[in-house]
Structure formats: structure tokens, C-alpha cells
Design an enzyme around this catalytic site. Structure first.
Site, mmCIF file in Angstrom:
data_model
loop_
_atom_site.group_PDB
_atom_site.id
_atom_site.type_symbol
_atom_site.label_atom_id
_atom_site.label_comp_id
_atom_site.label_asym_id
_atom_site.label_seq_id
_atom_site.Cartn_x
_atom_site.Cartn_y
_atom_site.Cartn_z
ATOM 1 N N ASN A 257 -8.856 1.879 9.629
ATOM 2 C CA ASN A 257 -8.016 1.658 10.811
ATOM 3 C C ASN A 257 -8.566 2.442 12.000
ATOM 4 O O ASN A 257 -9.205 1.871 12.886
ATOM 5 C CB ASN A 257 -6.562 2.044 10.534
ATOM 6 C CG ASN A 257 -5.627 1.614 11.665
ATOM 7 O OD1 ASN A 257 -6.056 1.217 12.752
ATOM 8 N ND2 ASN A 257 -4.349 1.685 11.441
ATOM 9 N N THR A 258 -8.407 3.775 11.982
ATOM 10 C CA THR A 258 -8.826 4.588 13.123
ATOM 11 C C THR A 258 -10.303 4.424 13.467
ATOM 12 O O THR A 258 -10.675 4.395 14.639
ATOM 13 C CB THR A 258 -8.517 6.068 12.845
ATOM 14 O OG1 THR A 258 -7.160 6.177 12.426
ATOM 15 C CG2 THR A 258 -8.716 6.918 14.083
ATOM 16 N N ALA B 253 -9.198 5.563 4.217
ATOM 17 C CA ALA B 253 -9.120 6.739 5.090
ATOM 18 C C ALA B 253 -10.405 7.549 5.139
ATOM 19 O O ALA B 253 -11.058 7.759 4.125
ATOM 20 C CB ALA B 253 -7.970 7.654 4.694
ATOM 21 N N GLY B 254 -10.731 7.973 6.340
ATOM 22 C CA GLY B 254 -11.857 8.864 6.555
ATOM 23 C C GLY B 254 -13.120 8.209 7.084
ATOM 24 O O GLY B 254 -14.004 8.884 7.589
ATOM 25 N N LYS C 182 0.883 -1.168 0.000
ATOM 26 C CA LYS C 182 0.000 0.000 0.000
ATOM 27 C C LYS C 182 0.914 1.210 0.000
ATOM 28 O O LYS C 182 1.541 1.541 1.003
ATOM 29 C CB LYS C 182 -0.909 0.009 1.231
ATOM 30 C CG LYS C 182 -1.929 1.139 1.176
ATOM 31 C CD LYS C 182 -2.613 1.368 2.493
ATOM 32 C CE LYS C 182 -2.640 2.850 2.777
ATOM 33 N NZ LYS C 182 -3.158 3.175 4.092
ATOM 34 N N GLY D 120 -7.523 9.271 9.581
ATOM 35 C CA GLY D 120 -7.826 9.417 11.006
ATOM 36 C C GLY D 120 -8.852 10.484 11.338
ATOM 37 O O GLY D 120 -9.150 10.728 12.502
#
Lengths: 257, 72
Positions: free
Chosen positions: A209-210, A187-188, A99, A160
Site C-alpha cells: 500500500n504505502t 507490509a514493509g 485480511k 508503512g
């Protein structure tokens, strides 16, 4: 009908991909990944602690025979660094997947797409399966495909941030017309509805992830994301109704008293 | 018998003196690092796992030993 995701001969069981950063400990990481049903987990490449050899290894908790390990080049701000981390990742791991991140700015962590394009080209020629983390620009997505990317990973919002899919129209254009390769929103995604929206737009997968690791109960959120991704994918394939400003009755007029 | 040679290496940014490791393989053994889960770079070049035993280290080499950690 089978609905499998294949990226350059690599077959994926899940359309939810998860990160392994920001968890309390490896035990929580493991539980959340299991709850998510993901078969792809992202990792980062960092120096081994050579003085404290007792420290545990992430791969003791995440079995590479069970999960596809997707190393990232997070933290790389130059093409050279991104190439260096990618090559180390390939040697440390077991696959050609990477990635690819070339970050352009510390505050937003937005990608430096010019550097990203250069790095994609080099790594694709070296036989890597390059999955570049890019912005939501359809033209850049096409350029990355031309440069040899195996999939594109446009951001929904800054890494994040939990802001969700900020530009669903561009994501749709990327999917519908810009590229033929798979599109993975990265992301987001802040909560389950964001993941469902990404999938309803027609994305092939979502990387979170976050949104999971940062939740009050990461294991429960992992399960929520799993279901949201499944629901979103089913809804996309089912074909949603068009949006109209005014009502159309669901019950017949005929037969009324 | 091999000539014992004490080297100074820069490992992961730290200078380490009096190391007794002729090859990358011996260095990993000395540091008690499991080979399967790491990647090694010497002077900016990645060393393949199959070359660990024959890649000779030299005094002053910059060695990086990395593994996977949690990340997005």
C-alpha cells in the site's frame, strides 16, 4: 506452465495485491490500481458519514466485479473488535475473505499474535477465508495454519516503514518448512527491489500500500511494482545460481593466444 | 396503517432525535443510504441485508452503519 495462485478455491490473476489507503483521491487510487495490474485490493471498514450523503464511495471507483475486495481489520487491538469488523465486512462485501489484523502496539503496529490466533480460529469456524497479518515467526505461521488460516501474511517490516524484507531467512523458513498454505508478504515493501526480493524468496504474493501510494508518482510506482513482482516470481521459478566468494570465468580459457 | 413513532437512536456514535423509521430498511431510506455498499449493526449484532425490512428498531437502539474506505 501455468502459474496460478489459488487460496482456498479462490483463484487470483495477480501476485501483486494492493492497498487503497493514503491516496490523494479516488481517481489516483483507481489509476494506480490499474497500473499495478492487481486483481486484489484491500479496504477498511469505517462508519458511513450520515450527515454528508454527497461524499463518494470507494466502490464507485473500484468495481467489485472486476477486483477481489479484501477487507482488513486495521485499527483493531482486541480479538472482539477484529471479529466485529470481520463480520461487518462480510455483510458489506460479497465474499468471505478477510485480511485479519489484531494490532498489539500503536508505534510499531506489530501484530498481537496471541489475539490473532484466537480470532483466526473463530473466523475460520464461521466460514471466513482468513488471511492473518502476522510477524515473521515460522512457528506462529504454523499455528495460524493449524487454526484454519487460508494463507499467512508475514510482515516484511513495520507497516508503512518501507524498510524492505528485514528477515529474509525467516520468510524463507516460513515458505519452505513452516506452512503448506500460501505465503503473502504484507507490509514493509518500499520499492521495486523489495518486492522482487520477496518474490525471489518464494512468496506466493506481495501486498503493497504505502510503497505505492506514498511514492512521488504512485501510478509509475504501481507499474514498477507490477514488473518487480513478475520478475521476482520468474527468477524464483527459474532457480537462481548459488552464491560463491570467488570468481568463475564466464569465457573459456581454451583457445586463448 | 402503522402507528407513527418518533424515536431516538444512536447512529454511528451520534444521538439522532425524532427519527421516523420503524425498520432498518426505513432508516437507510430516511438517511438516503444505498443498501448495496453498507453493513448495519444494531446493538452490536450484524443485521443481514435480507432482514432490513423486517428488523424493527426500538427507541434507544445503537446503530452502526459502515462501508468500505481506503485501507491497506
Amino acid at each position: 506452465m501455468e502459474d496460478k495462485l489459488v487460496i482456498k478455491d479462490v483463484e487470483f490473476r495477480s501476485r501483486l495485491w494492493v492497498g487503497t489507503g493514503k491516496y490523494k483521491d479516488f481517481e489516483e487510487t483507481k489509476k494506480a490500481i490499474e497500473a499495478s495490474g492487481a486483481d486484489v485490493v484491500t479496504v477498511s471498514v469505517r462508519r458511513v458519514n450520515i450527515t454528508d450523503r454527497k461524499s463518494e464511495n470507494l466502490l464507485d471507483y473500484i468495481d467489485p466485479r472486476k477486483y477481489k475486495i479484501l477487507p482488513n481489520t486495521a485499527g483493531c487491538y482486541t480479538v472482539e473488535d477484529a471479529l466485529r469488523y470481520s463480520r461487518l465486512a462480510r455483510e458489506a462485501g460479497i465474499s468471505d475473505l478477510v485480511k485479519l489484523e489484531v494490532i498489539g502496539d500503536e508505534r510499531t503496529l506489530f501484530p498481537d499474535t496471541i489475539g490473532l490466533l484466537k480470532a483466526t480460529e473463530v473466523l475460520a469456524k464461521e466460514g471466513f477465508i482468513v488471511l492473518p497479518y502476522t510477524n515473521d515467526d515460522p512457528i506462529m505461521a504454523r499455528r495460524l495454519e493449524d487454526a484454519g488460516a487460508a494463507a499467512v501474511m508475514p510482515l516484511g517490516a513495520p507497516i508503512g516503514s518501507g524498510l524492505g524484507i528485514r528477515n529474509p531467512y525467516n520468510i524463507r523458513i516460513i515458505i519452505e518448512t513452516a506452512v503448506k498454505i500460501p505465503v503473502v508478504v504484507d507490509a514493509g515493501v518500499g520499492t521495486a527491489s523489495d518486492a522482487a526480493i520477496a518474490m525471489e524468496l518464494g512468496c506466493d504474493a506481495v501486498l503493497i500500500n504505502t510503497g505505492i501510494a506514498g511514492a512521488k508518482d504512485p501510478v509509475a510506482m504501481a507499474s514498477a511494482m507490477k514488473h518487480a513482482v513478475i520478475a521476482g516470481r520468474l527468477a524464483y521459478r527459474a532457480g537462481r545460481i548459488g552464491k560463491k566468494l570467488y570468481a568463475t570465468a564466464s569465457s573459456p580459457i581454451e583457445g586463448m593466444l | 396503517m402503522r402507528f407513527l413513532f418518533f424515536m431516538r437512536l444512536k447512529i454511528n456514535g451520534e444521538t439522532v432525535e425524532n427519527l421516523q423509521a420503524a425498520t432498518v430498511g426505513e432508516l437507510l431510506d430516511t438517511l438516503r443510504i444505498e443498501r448495496g455498499k453498507v453493513a448495519v449493526e444494531v446493538n452490536m449484532s450484524v443485521i443481514k441485508k435480507q432482514d432490513y425490512e423486517r428488523f424493527l428498531l426500538s427507541d434507544g437502539d445503537a446503530v452502526e452503519i459502515v462501508n468500505f474506505v481506503g485501507g491497506g
